[in-house]
Design an enzyme around this catalytic site. Structure first.
Site, mmCIF file in Angstrom:
data_model
loop_
_atom_site.group_PDB
_atom_site.id
_atom_site.type_symbol
_atom_site.label_atom_id
_atom_site.label_comp_id
_atom_site.label_asym_id
_atom_site.label_seq_id
_atom_site.Cartn_x
_atom_site.Cartn_y
_atom_site.Cartn_z
ATOM 1 C CG HIS A 26 6.532 -6.061 -7.459
ATOM 2 N ND1 HIS A 26 6.544 -5.231 -8.560
ATOM 3 C CD2 HIS A 26 5.307 -5.945 -6.913
ATOM 4 C CE1 HIS A 26 5.368 -4.640 -8.671
ATOM 5 N NE2 HIS A 26 4.593 -5.060 -7.681
ATOM 6 C CG ASN A 28 4.638 -1.235 -11.199
ATOM 7 O OD1 ASN A 28 5.428 -2.169 -11.066
ATOM 8 N ND2 ASN A 28 3.513 -1.176 -10.512
ATOM 9 N NE ARG A 52 2.849 -7.081 -9.576
ATOM 10 C CZ ARG A 52 1.647 -7.597 -9.786
ATOM 11 N NH1 ARG A 52 1.440 -8.437 -10.788
ATOM 12 N NH2 ARG A 52 0.630 -7.262 -9.001
ATOM 13 C CD GLU A 56 -1.078 -4.946 -4.484
ATOM 14 O OE1 GLU A 56 -1.489 -5.133 -3.315
ATOM 15 O OE2 GLU A 56 -0.298 -4.023 -4.786
ATOM 16 C CG HIS A 97 2.280 -7.572 -4.697
ATOM 17 N ND1 HIS A 97 2.723 -7.636 -6.000
ATOM 18 C CD2 HIS A 97 2.235 -8.855 -4.252
ATOM 19 C CE1 HIS A 97 2.919 -8.907 -6.334
ATOM 20 N NE2 HIS A 97 2.625 -9.663 -5.290
#
Length: 186
Positions: free
Chosen positions: A11, A17, A61, A86, A143
């Protein structure tokens, strides 16, 4: 890109992040950079097309990234697969990891779901998709940790970190072989 290959996509970027915080199952949305990354990825995939289907983790996301890609590729609705979410980092989710050495990062990541569990559910989900969509070209948006761990397991060598918006090629034949082996064990 090999015409028989699938595209695994991490993503686009989120605020966490950018801040080097463990996200895991926290449903943090894309930021503007992440949306731009998704558009750039969609353009690159369009050049490597055609594609039959876009699949996504159920976290926002990944879903938003997948929808941007699917819109550009004209593949229709995105198929969501819960098992592609994830890794669950448990109490470590949201923890900043900038400046930590690899050992300290690994200890934080191990506070939740095991790497073996991520590999098992991720490979089973992908193998099931390969069986259900045999002969089709898929874009799978997921992810970083899930992609890295699954590819490391499938290929038998450690796969490096997957960057936001990065596309990694996967031979769907590996997944069909795996699905056949899993079916024989049932």
């Amino acid at each position: 890109m090999n015409p028989q290959a699938w595209a695994l996509v991490r993503h686009g970027e989120t605020a966490w992040n950018r801040a080097s915080r463990l996200q895991g199952r926290a449903d943090i949305p894309l930021n503007d950079t992440g949306r731009a990354q998704a558009l750039a990825t969609a353009e690159a995939l369009a050049e490597a097309g055609p594609w039959d289907l876009v699949v996504s983790s159920t976290l926002g996301r990944a879903r938003e990234t997948a929808r941007i890609i699917a819109h550009r590729l004209g593949t229709g609705a995105v198929v969501e697969v819960t098992a592609l979410v994830e890794r669950d980092y448990g109490p470590a989710e949201g923890t900043g990891i900038a400046g930590l050495d690899e050992r300290a990062k690994a200890e934080l990541m191990d506070a939740g779901e095991s790497a073996a569990s991520v590999v098992l559910r991720g490979t089973a989900a992908l193998a099931g998709l390969a069986s259900t969509h045999a002969g089709k070209r898929l874009v799978v948006v997921s992810h970083g940790t899930l992609i890295r761990l699954v590819l490391s397991s499938l290929r038998g060598v450690d796969h490096p970190r997957v960057e936001n918006g990065e596309v990694v090629e996967l031979d769907a034949g590996l997944l069909l072989d795996l699905d056949e082996r899993l079916s024989q064990k049932r």
